[in-house]
Scaffold this active site. Structure first.
Site, short mmCIF file in Angstrom:
data_model
loop_
_atom_site.label_atom_id
_atom_site.label_comp_id
_atom_site.label_asym_id
_atom_site.label_seq_id
_atom_site.Cartn_x
_atom_site.Cartn_y
_atom_site.Cartn_z
N ASP A 152 12.30 39.61 4.76
CA ASP A 152 11.71 40.86 5.82
C ASP A 152 10.69 40.45 6.91
O ASP A 152 9.94 39.64 6.66
CB ASP A 152 12.19 42.42 5.70
CG ASP A 152 11.22 43.02 4.60
OD1 ASP A 152 10.12 42.27 4.19
OD2 ASP A 152 10.79 43.87 3.50
N ASN A 160 8.93 55.70 -1.34
CA ASN A 160 10.54 56.49 -1.47
C ASN A 160 11.14 55.48 -2.37
O ASN A 160 12.68 55.46 -2.34
CB ASN A 160 11.27 56.38 0.44
CG ASN A 160 11.02 55.55 0.46
OD1 ASN A 160 10.71 54.53 -0.02
ND2 ASN A 160 11.22 55.51 1.50
N HIS A 196 12.16 52.29 -1.56
CA HIS A 196 12.77 51.20 -1.05
C HIS A 196 12.22 50.06 -1.62
O HIS A 196 11.17 49.63 -2.05
CB HIS A 196 12.71 51.41 0.25
CG HIS A 196 11.60 51.46 1.22
ND1 HIS A 196 10.32 51.79 2.00
CD2 HIS A 196 10.02 49.86 0.44
CE1 HIS A 196 9.25 50.77 1.98
NE2 HIS A 196 9.56 49.63 1.34
N GLU A 205 16.01 51.36 3.08
CA GLU A 205 15.49 52.64 3.07
C GLU A 205 16.53 53.47 2.52
O GLU A 205 18.20 53.15 2.33
CB GLU A 205 15.54 53.61 4.43
CG GLU A 205 14.30 53.15 5.33
CD GLU A 205 12.74 52.66 4.80
OE1 GLU A 205 12.29 53.41 3.88
OE2 GLU A 205 12.25 52.60 5.26
C1 F6R Z 1 7.78 43.75 1.93
C2 F6R Z 1 8.94 44.84 1.68
C3 F6R Z 1 8.71 45.91 0.72
C4 F6R Z 1 7.35 46.10 -0.03
C5 F6R Z 1 6.74 48.25 -0.07
C6 F6R Z 1 5.67 48.40 -0.35
O1 F6R Z 1 8.29 43.09 2.14
O2 F6R Z 1 9.84 44.65 1.68
O3 F6R Z 1 9.58 46.74 0.54
O4 F6R Z 1 7.04 45.64 -0.85
O5 F6R Z 1 6.78 48.80 1.08
O6 F6R Z 1 4.80 47.37 0.04
P1 F6R Z 1 3.00 47.52 -0.79
O7 F6R Z 1 2.88 46.23 -1.88
O8 F6R Z 1 2.65 47.15 0.42
O9 F6R Z 1 3.34 48.70 -1.59
#
Ligand code: F6R
Length: 250
Positions: A67, A136, A138, A143
């Site tokens: 992303d 959550n 994701h 989401e």
């Molecule tokens: C990042 C991504 C997100 C993160 C998720 C956890 O490329 O796709 O899904 O993996 O938000 O983020 P952290 O590791 O910062 O807790």
């Protein structure tokens, strides 16, 4: 789904790096799907250490990230492109031309999504997709409520996700409101998936993932039940709310 428990984040990072290094050794032209955020940074540090000490080469490796924010200049410290340059790409021998992220500044972001889907196909699909997990549930920026059939698309980031990511910005107002993300369909088409979870703030999501076994679009990580080759590495803090008596499949 295979679960690897680790006592702490350092060991999680070592185990994750070992799986990635093995993938590279087995297939020096592998396509690695990569993630940003706090969770994989320790893994990237381990990959760099291994590259320096053991010479594991990324010369013919391709990487494709999950992303990117919409509207942040590439050189902004918070763009995922600049994160990847800093945390990994600049310290290994990968050809910059073989590192792909969505272009969050494309003139037409819908076209960019279609281009990214085609790109994934044209490089032969993803051999190993690295994932973090949101509080959550994701994965990528998919989401809750995202159909599992979605391919790369533009998302409006939820307030909670922007709040969680605000720690990297001066002010929550600076966190972009949109991102381009691979869809769950793209993620599920990867040959293997490696999901990492560390810390107490992930404990509720992990308890739900490891004990509910209900596939529902309201919890995007549950889409992974539909995949045959998923490894989860989690530390004790992330597993602190898992009731082992309910943990059926691991
Ligand atoms: C990042 C991504 C997100 C993160 C998720 C956890 O490329 O796709 O899904 O993996 O938000 O983020 P952290 O590791 O910062 O807790």
């Amino acid at each position: 789904m295979k679960l690897i428990r680790t006592p702490h984040y350092q060991e999680l990072s070592m185990k994750a790096a070992a799986i990635i290094i093995k993938t590279i050794q087995t297939n020096p032209t592998a396509v690695l799907g990569l993630a940003t955020g706090s969770t994989p940074t320790g893994t990237y540090e381990r990959l760099i250490k291994d590259h320096v000490e053991n010479g594991t080469s990324y010369k013919d490796i391709r990487t494709i990230n999950l992303d990117e924010y919409v509207g942040l200049p590439t050189e902004d410290i918070n763009s995922y492109r600049s994160f990847m340059e800093r945390k990994l790409f600049s310290a290994i021998d990968i050809n910059p031309k073989n590192t792909y992220l969505p272009n969050g500044n494309a003139v037409d972001i819908q076209d960019e999504c279609a281009r990214y889907d085609q790109l994934i196909q044209s490089i032969g699909g993803i051999d190993l997709q690295l994932l973090g997990i949101g509080e959550n549930g994701h994965i990528g920026f998919n989401e809750p409520g995202t159909p599992f059939t979605e391919t790369t698309h533009v998302v409006e980031l939820t307030h909670n996700t922007r709040k969680a990511n605000a720690r990297f910005f001066k002010n929550i107002k600076d966190v972009p409101t949109q991102a381009i993300t691979m869809g769950i369909k793209n993620i599920l088409e990867s040959k293997a998936i490696l999901l990492l979870a560390s810390g107490e703030n992930k404990a509720e999501a992990m308890a739900r993932l490891l004990t509910s076994h209900k596939t529902t679009e309201s919890f995007p990580a549950s889409s992974l039940f539909q995949h045959q080759n998923v490894t989860v590495i989690a530390d004790e803090a992330a597993l602190s709310l898992v009731d082992d008596s309910k943990r059926s499949a691991f």
